[in-house]
Design an enzyme around this catalytic site. Structure first.
Site, PDB file in Angstrom:
ATOM      1  CG  HIS A 102      -1.814   1.206   1.259  1.00 52.95           C
ATOM      2  ND1 HIS A 102      -3.103   1.132   0.812  1.00 52.95           N
ATOM      3  CD2 HIS A 102      -1.609   2.488   1.635  1.00 52.95           C
ATOM      4  CE1 HIS A 102      -3.666   2.327   0.919  1.00 52.95           C
ATOM      5  NE2 HIS A 102      -2.776   3.171   1.422  1.00 52.95           N
ATOM      6  CG  HIS A 104       4.360   2.788   3.025  1.00 54.60           C
ATOM      7  ND1 HIS A 104       4.144   1.651   2.262  1.00 54.60           N
ATOM      8  CD2 HIS A 104       5.538   2.590   3.654  1.00 54.60           C
ATOM      9  CE1 HIS A 104       5.142   0.812   2.436  1.00 54.60           C
ATOM     10  NE2 HIS A 104       6.014   1.361   3.271  1.00 54.60           N
TER      11      HIS A 104
END
Length: 164
Positions: A102, A104
């Site tokens: 994800h 980041h």
């Protein structure tokens, strides 16, 4: 799931340092679990993007420049306001390969040698922005070197394929 819990404020809502809730160009900035928040020498925060379709550096194109610029500008401003650390004293980067998929961005104190902050894994966010501004598909075309430990499953796949 823990990333989504933070984004949905089901967990750690009290730890949020900064939030831009825009569904396309927004993010949440939170302290990383590695940082005990007792001293600033090893400051470590993570910006988690609101979008769920961006997994890693490889997904980024010029379309994502507003998001990346928001993270850099707003993240640095939030760290300066909350912790009194100037933007020039921060290292802001993405990992490739990331530890979870994800998108980041890491914010660490410049003097702190955080795991994975070395050149073989860390890509400075300012450089990522410049690269995408110059070539919208830079990270789809570019060969990216990264280090793997011998016990990592991805390394085993490279070995099985005769590429390591």
């Amino acid at each position: 799931q823990w990333v989504y819990n933070i984004l949905e404020k089901k967990a750690e809502a009290d730890r949020i340092v900064h939030e831009n809730p825009d569904p396309c160009d927004g993010f949440v900035l939170v302290p990383d679990f590695k940082w005990n928040q007792n001293q600033l020498d090893d400051l470590y925060l993570i910006a988690l993007v609101c979008r769920r379709d961006l997994k890693s550096l490889r997904d980024l194109t010029a379309e994502h420049l507003p998001l990346l610029r928001n993270i850099l500008q707003e993240g640095e401003e939030a760290v300066t306001k909350r912790f009194g650390i100037a933007a020039s004293r921060l290292r802001v980067y993405l990992h490739y390969q990331p530890s979870y998929y994800h998108l980041h961005v890491h914010f660490t104190a410049l003097g702190y040698e955080a795991p994975g902050s070395g050149v073989e894994r860390a890509h400075l966010l300012a450089d990522v922005i410049d690269n995408l501004a110059a070539d919208p598909a830079f990270y789809q075309k570019r060969a990216l070197t990264f280090a793997l430990r011998a016990d990592e499953p991805l390394f085993q796949k490279f070995r099985e394929a005769g590429r390591a």
